[in-house]
Design an enzyme around this catalytic site. Structure first.
Site, PDB file in Angstrom:
ATOM      1  N   PHE A  13       0.840  -1.205   0.000  1.00 22.26           N
ATOM      2  CA  PHE A  13       0.000   0.000   0.000  1.00 22.26           C
ATOM      3  C   PHE A  13       0.877   1.259   0.000  1.00 22.26           C
ATOM      4  O   PHE A  13       0.870   2.047  -0.961  1.00 22.26           O
ATOM      5  CB  PHE A  13      -0.956  -0.071   1.213  1.00 22.26           C
ATOM      6  CG  PHE A  13      -1.471   1.237   1.694  1.00 22.26           C
ATOM      7  CD1 PHE A  13      -2.089   2.126   0.825  1.00 22.26           C
ATOM      8  CD2 PHE A  13      -1.354   1.583   3.042  1.00 22.26           C
ATOM      9  CE1 PHE A  13      -2.574   3.349   1.284  1.00 22.26           C
ATOM     10  CE2 PHE A  13      -1.841   2.797   3.502  1.00 22.26           C
ATOM     11  CZ  PHE A  13      -2.444   3.679   2.628  1.00 22.26           C
ATOM     12  N   GLY A  38       1.580  -7.693  -0.318  1.00 19.66           N
ATOM     13  CA  GLY A  38       1.388  -6.690  -1.368  1.00 19.66           C
ATOM     14  C   GLY A  38       0.990  -7.352  -2.678  1.00 19.66           C
ATOM     15  O   GLY A  38       0.876  -8.573  -2.754  1.00 19.66           O
ATOM     16  N   LYS A  93      11.144 -11.865  11.123  1.00 19.05           N
ATOM     17  CA  LYS A  93      12.324 -12.007  10.260  1.00 19.05           C
ATOM     18  C   LYS A  93      12.541 -10.766   9.387  1.00 19.05           C
ATOM     19  O   LYS A  93      13.670 -10.304   9.241  1.00 19.05           O
ATOM     20  CB  LYS A  93      12.191 -13.254   9.370  1.00 19.05           C
ATOM     21  CG  LYS A  93      12.523 -14.537  10.121  1.00 19.05           C
ATOM     22  CD  LYS A  93      12.298 -15.767   9.275  1.00 19.05           C
ATOM     23  CE  LYS A  93      13.332 -15.943   8.192  1.00 19.05           C
ATOM     24  NZ  LYS A  93      13.104 -17.190   7.419  1.00 19.05           N
ATOM     25  N   LYS A 107      25.294   0.132   3.463  1.00 19.95           N
ATOM     26  CA  LYS A 107      26.712   0.324   3.828  1.00 19.95           C
ATOM     27  C   LYS A 107      27.603   0.077   2.607  1.00 19.95           C
ATOM     28  O   LYS A 107      28.498   0.871   2.313  1.00 19.95           O
ATOM     29  CB  LYS A 107      27.053  -0.643   4.960  1.00 19.95           C
ATOM     30  CG  LYS A 107      28.467  -0.563   5.439  1.00 19.95           C
ATOM     31  CD  LYS A 107      28.634  -1.444   6.682  1.00 19.95           C
ATOM     32  CE  LYS A 107      30.066  -1.877   6.837  1.00 19.95           C
ATOM     33  NZ  LYS A 107      30.233  -3.320   6.918  1.00 19.95           N
ATOM     34  N   TYR A 147       5.331  -7.866  15.887  1.00 17.25           N
ATOM     35  CA  TYR A 147       5.471  -6.673  15.041  1.00 17.25           C
ATOM     36  C   TYR A 147       6.211  -5.571  15.814  1.00 17.25           C
ATOM     37  O   TYR A 147       7.193  -5.017  15.334  1.00 17.25           O
ATOM     38  CB  TYR A 147       4.079  -6.205  14.637  1.00 17.25           C
ATOM     39  CG  TYR A 147       4.022  -4.994  13.735  1.00 17.25           C
ATOM     40  CD1 TYR A 147       4.515  -5.042  12.437  1.00 17.25           C
ATOM     41  CD2 TYR A 147       3.442  -3.804  14.172  1.00 17.25           C
ATOM     42  CE1 TYR A 147       4.437  -3.936  11.597  1.00 17.25           C
ATOM     43  CE2 TYR A 147       3.348  -2.695  13.340  1.00 17.25           C
ATOM     44  CZ  TYR A 147       3.845  -2.760  12.060  1.00 17.25           C
ATOM     45  OH  TYR A 147       3.762  -1.667  11.225  1.00 17.25           O
ATOM     46  N   LYS A 151      10.033  -4.098  15.029  1.00 15.25           N
ATOM     47  CA  LYS A 151      10.288  -2.705  14.651  1.00 15.25           C
ATOM     48  C   LYS A 151      11.211  -2.026  15.657  1.00 15.25           C
ATOM     49  O   LYS A 151      12.039  -1.184  15.283  1.00 15.25           O
ATOM     50  CB  LYS A 151       8.964  -1.938  14.552  1.00 15.25           C
ATOM     51  CG  LYS A 151       8.097  -2.359  13.375  1.00 15.25           C
ATOM     52  CD  LYS A 151       8.687  -1.925  12.035  1.00 15.25           C
ATOM     53  CE  LYS A 151       7.743  -2.242  10.883  1.00 15.25           C
ATOM     54  NZ  LYS A 151       8.281  -1.831   9.582  1.00 15.25           N
ATOM     55  N   TYR A 161      24.007   0.850  12.962  1.00 13.22           N
ATOM     56  CA  TYR A 161      24.708   1.053  11.681  1.00 13.22           C
ATOM     57  C   TYR A 161      25.071   2.524  11.489  1.00 13.22           C
ATOM     58  O   TYR A 161      26.102   2.855  10.916  1.00 13.22           O
ATOM     59  CB  TYR A 161      23.856   0.540  10.503  1.00 13.22           C
ATOM     60  CG  TYR A 161      24.219  -0.876  10.125  1.00 13.22           C
ATOM     61  CD1 TYR A 161      23.922  -1.936  10.980  1.00 13.22           C
ATOM     62  CD2 TYR A 161      24.885  -1.166   8.930  1.00 13.22           C
ATOM     63  CE1 TYR A 161      24.277  -3.238  10.650  1.00 13.22           C
ATOM     64  CE2 TYR A 161      25.238  -2.465   8.597  1.00 13.22           C
ATOM     65  CZ  TYR A 161      24.934  -3.495   9.464  1.00 13.22           C
ATOM     66  OH  TYR A 161      25.292  -4.776   9.140  1.00 13.22           O
ATOM     67  N   ARG A 188      -7.773  -3.942   8.621  1.00  8.80           N
ATOM     68  CA  ARG A 188      -7.578  -2.690   9.351  1.00  8.80           C
ATOM     69  C   ARG A 188      -8.912  -1.962   9.452  1.00  8.80           C
ATOM     70  O   ARG A 188      -9.818  -2.171   8.660  1.00  8.80           O
ATOM     71  CB  ARG A 188      -6.529  -1.829   8.656  1.00  8.80           C
ATOM     72  CG  ARG A 188      -5.148  -2.450   8.764  1.00  8.80           C
ATOM     73  CD  ARG A 188      -4.073  -1.531   8.258  1.00  8.80           C
ATOM     74  NE  ARG A 188      -3.584  -1.943   6.966  1.00  8.80           N
ATOM     75  CZ  ARG A 188      -2.370  -1.656   6.503  1.00  8.80           C
ATOM     76  NH1 ARG A 188      -1.534  -0.958   7.227  1.00  8.80           N
ATOM     77  NH2 ARG A 188      -1.983  -2.052   5.307  1.00  8.80           N
TER      78      ARG A 188
END
Ligand code: NAD
Ligand code: UDP
Length: 317
Positions: A13, A38, A93, A107, A147, A151, A161, A188
């Site tokens: 989306f 998606g 994952k 990087k 989730y 995150k 990083y 949703r």
């Protein structure tokens, strides 16, 4: 030479709207997606544009693209609660391994990476509205933990990083976003209520509907992401619309807007469902000069028209 941008989750989306915007800004765009939540349809209109490439790939695996890369937008991740509850391991994952792969690529190419984070890092917040300095109230072993924690890990990895490898990074904490190209059945609240109203089905409010959310229209988010990417801000920035509503009020609003005869029914509240959510956007205003401009009524109107067309299309099939 034109800038080149990789968008992971680009057929989702939000990702598909970012593909549109970055092409419009004159970038070459590589859209990378494994289509787990998606659809190629979301970017079908871009196929044939020589500046656009669609690559089917799971970013939890080794990820590489030929040639130079200036920007990476890491948006790959299931995002709707029913998706990440069905795909708990893939969600962990992609947030962990997928973010690591995207950062490794940034990087090696000396590209700037923007991570799509979420208001879910605040969990069921004890601070309201939520500022970027709030650390959150997340249940790591609850059903939403797959989730939220992915995150949170992704943010930590991105900052590592940035600090230890000197990779240029940006982190956007996205609050509930809606608009055309959401899946009608993604579970949703915005897609559920609009589609229930259009079909004349019952509108399913979970719990007593007193929980709040603050909905932003996709165009406002895309503008915020663009400005953040081009800014110098490497710490997280909230991008959301502070216009807060209860879910019960929202149900009535959708019924009114669609002129539907649907009635509102109450169902069980899912576990760990946050009670409140509203962004404090002072930082986005100060640092990016950004604030949302699309009113909920207008955004809902456009989204309703989209779902109406989709529904008519599916009835004709
Ligand atoms: P979406 O499900 O429509 O898009 C996610 C895309 O990522 C899909 O196209 C999916 O196929 C792809 N994907 C998932 N795992 C992948 C993998 N391992 N490899 C390659 N592609 C993969 O969801 P969305 O609403 O567009 O969300 C996009 C991003 O924005 C997500 O990272 C999400 O966490 C974040 N976000 C969205 C919202 C929102 O309200 N929509 C709020 C906060 C954060
Ligand atoms: N919700 C609801 N009915 C639905 C779908 C969702 O009442 O059919 C509620 C859900 O319990 C939550 C809010 O709406 O309180 C927003 O849910 P959504 O899944 O859109 O996103 P969240 O903000 O919870 O990640």
């Amino acid at each position: 030479m034109r800038p080149k941008t990789l968008i992971t989750g680009g057929a989702g989306f939000i990702g598909s709207h970012l593909c549109d915007r970055f092409l419009h800004e004159g970038h070459d765009v590589i859209c990378m997606d494994n289509f787990i939540t998606g659809r190629p349809d979301n970017v079908a209109h871009l196929i044939g544009d020589p500046r656009f490439r669609l690559i089917e790939h799971d970013v939890t695996n080794y990820t590489y693209v030929e040639g130079k890369l200036d920007y990476i937008l890491h948006f790959a991740s299931p995002a709707s609660p029913i998706d990440y509850l069905e795909l708990p391991i893939q969600t962990l994952k992609v947030g962990a391994l997928g973010t690591h792969k995207a950062l490794g690529l940034a990087k090696s190419k000396q590209a700037r990476l923007l991570l799509a984070s979420t208001s879910e890092v605040y969990g069921d917040p004890l601070e309201h509205p939520q500022t970027e300095s709030y650390w959150g109230n997340v249940n790591p072993i609850g059903i939403r933990g797959v989730y939220d924690e992915a995150k949170r890990f992704a943010e930590a990895m991105t900052m590592a990083y940035n600090r230890y490898h000197g990779v240029e990074t940006r982190i956007v904490r996205i609050f509930n976003t809606y608009g055309p190209r959401m899946r009608a059945n993604d579970g949703r609240v915005v897609s559920n209520f609009i589609n229930q109203a259009l079909r004349g089905d019952d509108i399913t409010v979970y719990g007593d509907g007193s929980q709040t959310r603050s909905f932003q229209y996709i165009d406002d988010l895309v503008e915020g992401v663009w400005r953040l990417l081009m800014s110098d801000e490497s710490e997280p920035v909230n991008i959301g619309n502070p216009d807060e509503t209860t879910i019960a009020e929202f149900a009535s609003e959708v019924v009114g807007l669609t002129g539907s005869g649907s009635k509102v029914v109450f169902e069980d509240l899912p576990k760990d469902d946050p009670q409140v959510r509203r962004p404090d956007i002072s930082k986005a205003k100060a640092v990016l000069g950004w604030e949302p401009v699309v009113k909920r009524q207008d955004g809902l109107q456009r989204t309703t028209e989209y779902f109406r067309r989709e529904l008519e299309g599916s009835l004709q099939d």
